[in-house]
Design an enzyme around this catalytic site. Structure first.
Site, mmCIF file in Angstrom:
data_model
loop_
_atom_site.group_PDB
_atom_site.id
_atom_site.type_symbol
_atom_site.label_atom_id
_atom_site.label_comp_id
_atom_site.label_asym_id
_atom_site.label_seq_id
_atom_site.Cartn_x
_atom_site.Cartn_y
_atom_site.Cartn_z
ATOM 1 C CE LYS A 38 37.070 65.077 55.474
ATOM 2 N NZ LYS A 38 35.987 64.634 56.380
ATOM 3 C CE1 TYR A 264 46.403 39.171 35.113
ATOM 4 C CE2 TYR A 264 45.779 41.407 35.754
ATOM 5 C CZ TYR A 264 46.753 40.443 35.538
ATOM 6 O OH TYR A 264 48.077 40.758 35.741
ATOM 7 C CG MET A 313 48.389 46.871 40.984
ATOM 8 S SD MET A 313 49.646 45.935 41.847
ATOM 9 C CE MET A 313 48.637 44.803 42.797
#
Length: 370
Positions: A38, A264, A313
């Site tokens: 899975k 950031y 990101m």
């Protein structure tokens, strides 16, 4: 210059073979092996993993949801596939692709019987799931009679197996609880088999159950994390080989003077002269923000380089002040030497979460030295 040119996840099939054989050798020769694939094969690639395991002799596969089983069938897998948590909306597709459901409540049992009947099925194979202490999904031990009554009213399905799930088989401080789970499952199984009048495949053990509770091997064992090289216990780490290695490169090196900020929200402010490396992997690739600000690390030139500032990101920045390295050098996020378990533990999580988070945009490379 490193042979690694971009962020990649290497899948080592020789390690997969080793882990499968190691776990199989922990059981009796007549015990079946069910491989859990899975979550994209625990973050690797379910089709690649399943095709190899089918070749080396696994008896069963398990996935969480029907679409995962369909993916395996469409990639050519012929071995039986158990769906651990099927949703009624997918029952028709489940039958169409010859998958086997784990039925865990009266609602699900009745809805599956209805679908199987509408589709003209006779004795469609199903597994009946009992809750013996995990308290997640599964029939209660007091529901045996109503299950039998329901089954006696249909020819559309036929139970071929009973299963349950151990809650704490990796924690030997919970041995008493685990033993109670095993005994409860045995009692339920004896009653079900007596009332049905034929034998069933019994399976309760997960990876830690295989390693710690031979009395719970029954007819089949299920292994997930162990196949991928993790045994939930440091004593088994030398015996298992991580299948996946996540690698990247240094894109750029920066030098920060005292007072300079990085990333950031200026989350990192240099106190002293600091040398940093920017690496093309971020939270969109599976390295979540929890690994930032010196909680997570990578390995460069066999040395730990801690992630500084916030994870972006698409990028992370690491401290390489005391590491002799260059742009283009290889970066190890995790591999056999710097395991995902070690990195995850550093941030208060587990290997499962780190492994299964790796994005599909990360290129997969198969290493086959079998």
């Amino acid at each position: 210059m490193s042979k690694t040119q971009e962020t990649v996840l290497e899948i080592n099939l020789a390690h997969l073979t080793h882990n499968f054989n190691y776990l199989k050798n922990k059981t009796s020769s007549n015990v079946k092996m069910l491989a859990v694939v899975k979550a994209s094969g625990y973050g690797s690639d379910a089709s690649i993993i399943a095709k190899h395991l089918e070749k080396i002799g696994t008896d069963y596969f398990a996935v969480a949801y029907v679409p995962e089983g369909i993916l395996l069938r469409e990639s050519g897998i012929k071995t039986p596939i158990l769906v651990l948590h099927p949703q009624p909306v997918n029952f028709k597709k489940l039958i169409e692709y010859n998958l086997e459901p784990s039925l865990y409540s009266l609602r699900v049992l009745n809805q599956f019987i209805e679908t199987a009947s509408i589709l003209g099925q006779k004795q469609y194979p199903v597994h009946i799931k009992y809750n013996t202490g995990l308290n997640r999904i599964g029939f209660n031990k007091n529901e045996v009679d109503i299950i039998i009554d329901t089954l006696n009213q249909t020819q559309s399905i036929k139970p071929i197996a009973l299963l349950s799930h151990l809650a704490a088989s990796e924690d030997m401080n919970e041995k008493e609880f685990t033993v109670l789970q095993i005994h409860a499952f045995k009692k339920i199984a004896d009653t079900m088999i007596q009332k049905l009048g034929y034998p069933l495949i019994l399976h309760q053990s997960n990876t830690s159950g295989i390693l710690n509770y031979p009395e719970a091997h029954f007819d089949m064992v299920r292994t997930g994390i162990g196949l991928y090289g993790y045994g939930n216990d440091a004593k088994y780490d030398p015996e298992l080989k991580p299948v996946a290695s996540l690698k990247s490169i240094i894109s750029q090196i920066h030098e920060l003077a005292p007072g300079d900020s990085l990333g950031y929200n200026r989350a990192f402010i240099a106190i002293d002269y600091t040398k940093t490396a920017t690496i093309p992997i971020g939270h969109a690739d599976g390295i979540s923000r929890q690994y930032g600000n010196k909680k997570g690390f990578v390995t460069i030139q066999n040395k730990r380089a801690y992630i500084i500032g916030n994870v972006c990101m698409d990028m992370i920045m690491v401290d390489i002040t005391n590491i002799d390295c260059e742009e283009g050098d290889e970066v190890i996020i995790f591999d056999a030497n710097s395991s995902a378990a070690k990195i995850a533990e550093n941030t208060g999580t587990i290997s499962y979460e780190l492994l299964t988070a790796i994005s599909t945009r990360v290129k997969r490379i198969v290493i086959d030295n079998n």
